[in-house]
Design a protein around this motif. Sequence first.
Motif, PDB file in Angstrom:
ATOM      1  N   ASP A 105      -2.329  -5.628  -6.999  1.00 60.93           N
ATOM      2  CA  ASP A 105      -0.960  -5.097  -7.171  1.00 60.93           C
ATOM      3  C   ASP A 105      -0.263  -4.594  -5.909  1.00 60.93           C
ATOM      4  OD1 ASP A 105      -1.262  -5.558  -9.906  1.00 60.93           O
ATOM      5  OD2 ASP A 105      -1.987  -3.520 -10.286  1.00 60.93           O
ATOM      6  N   LEU A 106      -0.864  -4.733  -4.742  1.00 59.89           N
ATOM      7  CA  LEU A 106      -0.192  -4.282  -3.525  1.00 59.89           C
ATOM      8  C   LEU A 106       0.681  -5.403  -2.974  1.00 59.89           C
ATOM      9  CD1 LEU A 106      -3.138  -2.536  -1.568  1.00 59.89           C
ATOM     10  CD2 LEU A 106      -1.649  -1.564  -3.332  1.00 59.89           C
ATOM     11  N   SER A 107       1.883  -5.069  -2.521  1.00 56.62           N
ATOM     12  CA  SER A 107       2.739  -6.085  -1.898  1.00 56.62           C
ATOM     13  C   SER A 107       2.155  -6.451  -0.535  1.00 56.62           C
ATOM     14  CB  SER A 107       4.157  -5.546  -1.715  1.00 56.62           C
ATOM     15  OG  SER A 107       4.154  -4.526  -0.719  1.00 56.62           O
ATOM     16  N   ASP A 108       2.519  -7.612  -0.025  1.00 60.57           N
ATOM     17  CA  ASP A 108       2.017  -8.048   1.284  1.00 60.57           C
ATOM     18  C   ASP A 108       2.414  -7.047   2.375  1.00 60.57           C
ATOM     19  OD1 ASP A 108       0.899 -10.240   0.130  1.00 60.57           O
ATOM     20  OD2 ASP A 108       2.471 -11.658   0.742  1.00 60.57           O
ATOM     21  N   GLU A 109       3.653  -6.534   2.265  1.00 57.79           N
ATOM     22  CA  GLU A 109       4.116  -5.572   3.271  1.00 57.79           C
ATOM     23  C   GLU A 109       3.283  -4.300   3.223  1.00 57.79           C
ATOM     24  OE1 GLU A 109       8.167  -3.162   4.692  1.00 57.79           O
ATOM     25  OE2 GLU A 109       8.061  -3.996   2.657  1.00 57.79           O
ATOM     26  N   TYR A 110       2.999  -3.817   2.010  1.00 59.07           N
ATOM     27  CA  TYR A 110       2.223  -2.584   1.842  1.00 59.07           C
ATOM     28  C   TYR A 110       0.800  -2.761   2.381  1.00 59.07           C
ATOM     29  CZ  TYR A 110       0.883   1.817  -0.515  1.00 59.07           C
ATOM     30  OH  TYR A 110       0.451   3.094  -0.805  1.00 59.07           O
TER      31      TYR A 110
END
Length: 317
Positions: A105-110
Amino acid sequence: MANFPVINMQKLNGEERAATMDQIRDACENWGFFEILNHGIPHDFMDTVERLTKEHYKKCMEQRFKELVATKALEGLQAEVTDMDWESTFHLRHLPQSNIPQVPDLSDEYRKVMKEFALKLEKLAEELLDLLCENLGLEKGYLKKAFYGAEGPTFGTKVANYPPCPTPDKIKGLRAHTDAGGIILLLQDAQVSGLQLLKDGEWVDVPPLRHSIVINLGDQLEVITNGKYKSVEHRVIAQTDGARMSIASFYNPGRDALIYPAPALLEKEAEDEKKNVYPKFVFEDYMQLYAGLKFQAKEPRFEAMKARETTAPIATA
């Protein structure tokens, strides 16, 4: 009572170095906690970490918290809840191997930002350990070396959110405990308070300061310094308004690291009064004991480790 120690790290580079080192020493000996400013991590980068963490909570964790924790905690609530915390968390591991690519569930940016944040914090943790060495009269690098197992130290981050709570008198955001590991670096919410530490029998607020990093010492530093520095009990109070963000990163010994009081410090003590010597043990064994006793006093943990003290020889560093 004296004010909570806030240390401007920039002053280590000038005429005020000696006074600043004294501040750090006093904080380690009498508080177990301090807050640092001008630590070298850019403010705009910290703002990005905070923004992405809060966005991730809203998008991926808020609803789950309401369904799982909030409902269970408030069900037929009569007495104080002592077996759970009012928090929503996930964990990232950085060393010896990162699990960031696998965390759902983590975005690529995060993911990218948290990986970079971990590198900055790792460097800062090692700088701080060397400042502690200097104050203790230990050779530079001693504490880092003491934390090294076969694969180096362990380093991970607990990302927590503490949502508004309708009954803060009945449940803690996080129950009182000391941290098991080495040195802890916390980026906390600049608006919403809640973190408290126990000093001289009273609970003291750790003030939220924008772009600061809160430092606290874990049980392993208490052992290595033979009690000169102490880990301190702390807790998070749930709040009725405002969600509090907390990103705590734990720079700990490697799981197979052998932990024991620094011989150089014991030699110094021998010149004065002979003090009680802390135990010697493998860090992983301590963590297994801590897992079941986290929310209890640390002293019985130290006694239990002493009772089964390892017979491995003490290496001189």
